[in-house]
Design a protein around this motif. Structure first.
Motif, PDB file in Angstrom:
ATOM      1  N   TYR A 164     -24.316  -8.477  26.419  1.00 50.30           N
ATOM      2  CA  TYR A 164     -25.271  -8.732  25.340  1.00 50.30           C
ATOM      3  C   TYR A 164     -25.902  -7.434  24.868  1.00 50.30           C
ATOM      4  N   ALA A 165     -26.426  -6.635  25.794  1.00 53.11           N
ATOM      5  CA  ALA A 165     -27.045  -5.357  25.425  1.00 53.11           C
ATOM      6  C   ALA A 165     -27.122  -4.446  26.640  1.00 53.11           C
ATOM      7  N   LEU A 166     -27.199  -3.156  26.385  1.00 60.10           N
ATOM      8  CA  LEU A 166     -27.337  -2.153  27.434  1.00 60.10           C
ATOM      9  C   LEU A 166     -28.494  -1.236  27.036  1.00 60.10           C
ATOM     10  N   HIS A 167     -29.437  -1.086  27.963  1.00 58.44           N
ATOM     11  CA  HIS A 167     -30.623  -0.278  27.692  1.00 58.44           C
ATOM     12  C   HIS A 167     -30.576   0.994  28.528  1.00 58.44           C
ATOM     13  N   TRP A 168     -31.053   2.107  27.961  1.00 58.02           N
ATOM     14  CA  TRP A 168     -31.295   3.344  28.705  1.00 58.02           C
ATOM     15  C   TRP A 168     -32.791   3.669  28.623  1.00 58.02           C
ATOM     16  N   TYR A 169     -33.340   4.034  29.794  1.00 57.01           N
ATOM     17  CA  TYR A 169     -34.741   4.413  29.870  1.00 57.01           C
ATOM     18  C   TYR A 169     -34.864   5.749  30.592  1.00 57.01           C
ATOM     19  N   ARG A 170     -35.916   6.493  30.263  1.00 58.70           N
ATOM     20  CA  ARG A 170     -36.239   7.722  30.982  1.00 58.70           C
ATOM     21  C   ARG A 170     -37.555   7.510  31.694  1.00 58.70           C
ATOM     22  N   TRP A 171     -37.595   7.876  32.985  1.00 58.78           N
ATOM     23  CA  TRP A 171     -38.804   7.685  33.784  1.00 58.78           C
ATOM     24  C   TRP A 171     -39.181   9.018  34.410  1.00 58.78           C
ATOM     25  N   GLU A 172     -40.205   9.654  33.809  1.00 56.08           N
ATOM     26  CA  GLU A 172     -40.705  10.907  34.346  1.00 56.08           C
ATOM     27  C   GLU A 172     -41.715  10.608  35.454  1.00 56.08           C
ATOM     28  N   THR A 173     -41.800  11.522  36.388  1.00 54.39           N
ATOM     29  CA  THR A 173     -42.728  11.360  37.513  1.00 54.39           C
ATOM     30  C   THR A 173     -44.151  11.195  36.990  1.00 54.39           C
ATOM     31  N   ALA A 174     -44.858  10.242  37.556  1.00 54.03           N
ATOM     32  CA  ALA A 174     -46.262   9.962  37.226  1.00 54.03           C
ATOM     33  C   ALA A 174     -46.453   9.396  35.817  1.00 54.03           C
ATOM     34  N   LYS A 175     -45.373   8.990  35.189  1.00 52.16           N
ATOM     35  CA  LYS A 175     -45.483   8.351  33.866  1.00 52.16           C
ATOM     36  C   LYS A 175     -44.791   7.002  33.907  1.00 52.16           C
ATOM     37  N   SER A 176     -44.879   6.270  32.791  1.00 47.56           N
ATOM     38  CA  SER A 176     -44.212   4.971  32.679  1.00 47.56           C
ATOM     39  C   SER A 176     -42.797   5.167  32.167  1.00 47.56           C
ATOM     40  N   PRO A 177     -41.877   4.278  32.541  1.00 45.01           N
ATOM     41  CA  PRO A 177     -40.537   4.352  31.939  1.00 45.01           C
ATOM     42  C   PRO A 177     -40.632   4.203  30.422  1.00 45.01           C
ATOM     43  N   GLU A 178     -39.805   4.983  29.716  1.00 44.56           N
ATOM     44  CA  GLU A 178     -39.782   4.921  28.253  1.00 44.56           C
ATOM     45  C   GLU A 178     -38.361   4.640  27.780  1.00 44.56           C
ATOM     46  N   ALA A 179     -38.242   3.769  26.802  1.00 44.08           N
ATOM     47  CA  ALA A 179     -36.921   3.429  26.297  1.00 44.08           C
ATOM     48  C   ALA A 179     -36.315   4.600  25.531  1.00 44.08           C
ATOM     49  N   LEU A 180     -35.036   4.820  25.766  1.00 41.84           N
ATOM     50  CA  LEU A 180     -34.278   5.810  24.989  1.00 41.84           C
ATOM     51  C   LEU A 180     -33.412   5.101  23.955  1.00 41.84           C
ATOM     52  N   PHE A 181     -32.586   4.169  24.423  1.00 41.38           N
ATOM     53  CA  PHE A 181     -31.645   3.489  23.530  1.00 41.38           C
ATOM     54  C   PHE A 181     -31.469   2.036  23.949  1.00 41.38           C
ATOM     55  N   VAL A 182     -31.224   1.193  22.970  1.00 41.00           N
ATOM     56  CA  VAL A 182     -30.714  -0.153  23.213  1.00 41.00           C
ATOM     57  C   VAL A 182     -29.383  -0.236  22.472  1.00 41.00           C
ATOM     58  N   MET A 183     -28.314  -0.511  23.193  1.00 42.99           N
ATOM     59  CA  MET A 183     -26.975  -0.481  22.607  1.00 42.99           C
ATOM     60  C   MET A 183     -26.373  -1.875  22.693  1.00 42.99           C
TER      61      MET A 183
END
Lengths: 112, 113
Positions: free
Chosen positions: A31-50
């Motif tokens: 259905y979909a594939l998501h990529w997220y970036r999670w920096e230390t001490a921060k919240s995960p952030e979405a990069l792409f939804v494919m």
């Protein structure tokens, strides 16, 4: 059981190197594939939804490709910078299920 | 300044006590989620809610309870029935639409002594 695998588990590169990681997911019922970036001490952030086979998406120096027939996605970072250091997570969305199945992530460290 | 807030950042409780973790969003998102992260494991879904007054169990709901009385709030209660409650808890929300990304709060680290 749906499984999402990411490789490598961790990666150390020098500033300026280009790098890529892999996310493998079940090829059926995509259905979909998501990529997220999670920096230390921060919240995960979405990069792409494919969503479509053959999708290519780009955000600055980061890009991603999608192959739903064989069940993999690549994330590329061109000219890595120290601020790219983070854990990169992918998540798979099967069918019309609202739930995401998460991989363990690839931990990237970029040395200046 | 829109976003998702979770409080507190660190929480300590004695074994056998129930504890409630707060999650609030002012993004006007319909869906909200609770995840748990443990070392060496991916994010695991505890509960999710697609709409006010409705929620569904995720993959590891045992020992947890939630409520969704308001669109902006989705508190998670960790009960004494949860056998291994010490973990990092993340709340997320998502606008309507199947392909939208989730937006995450900063997380709460719960330690049960």
């Amino acid at each position: 059981i749906l499984n999402v695998e990411q490789s490598p588990q961790s990666l150390h590169v020098q500033e300026g190197d280009s790098t890529n990681f892999t996310c493998s997911f079940p090829s059926s019922n995509f259905y979909a594939l998501h990529w997220y970036r999670w920096e230390t001490a921060k919240s995960p952030e979405a990069l792409f939804v494919m969503t479509l086979n053959g999708d290519e998406k780009k955000k600055g120096r980061i890009s991603a490709t999608l192959n739903t027939k064989e069940g993999y996605s690549y994330l590329y970072i061109k000219g890595s910078q120290p601020e790219d250091s983070a854990t990169y997570l992918c998540a798979f969305n099967a069918g019309n299920n609202r739930k995401l199945i998460w991989g363990l992530g690839t931990s990237l460290a970029v040395n200046p | 300044d829109g976003g998702i807030t979770q409080s507190p950042k660190y929480l300590f409780r004695k074994e056998g006590q129930n504890v409630t973790l707060s999650c609030e969003q002012n993004l006007n998102h319909d869906a909200m989620y609770w995840y748990r992260q443990d070392p060496g494991q991916g994010l695991r879904l505890i509960y999710y809610s697609q709409i006010v007054n409705d929620f569904q169990k995720g993959d590891i709901a045992e020992g947890y309870s939630v409520s969704r009385e308001k669109k902006e709030s989705f508190p998670l209660t960790v009960t004494s029935a949860q056998k291994n409650p010490t973990a990092f808890y993340l709340c997320a929300s998502k606008p309507g639409g199947s392909y939208n990304e989730q937006f995450f709060g900063p997380g709460t680290r719960l330690t049960v002594l």
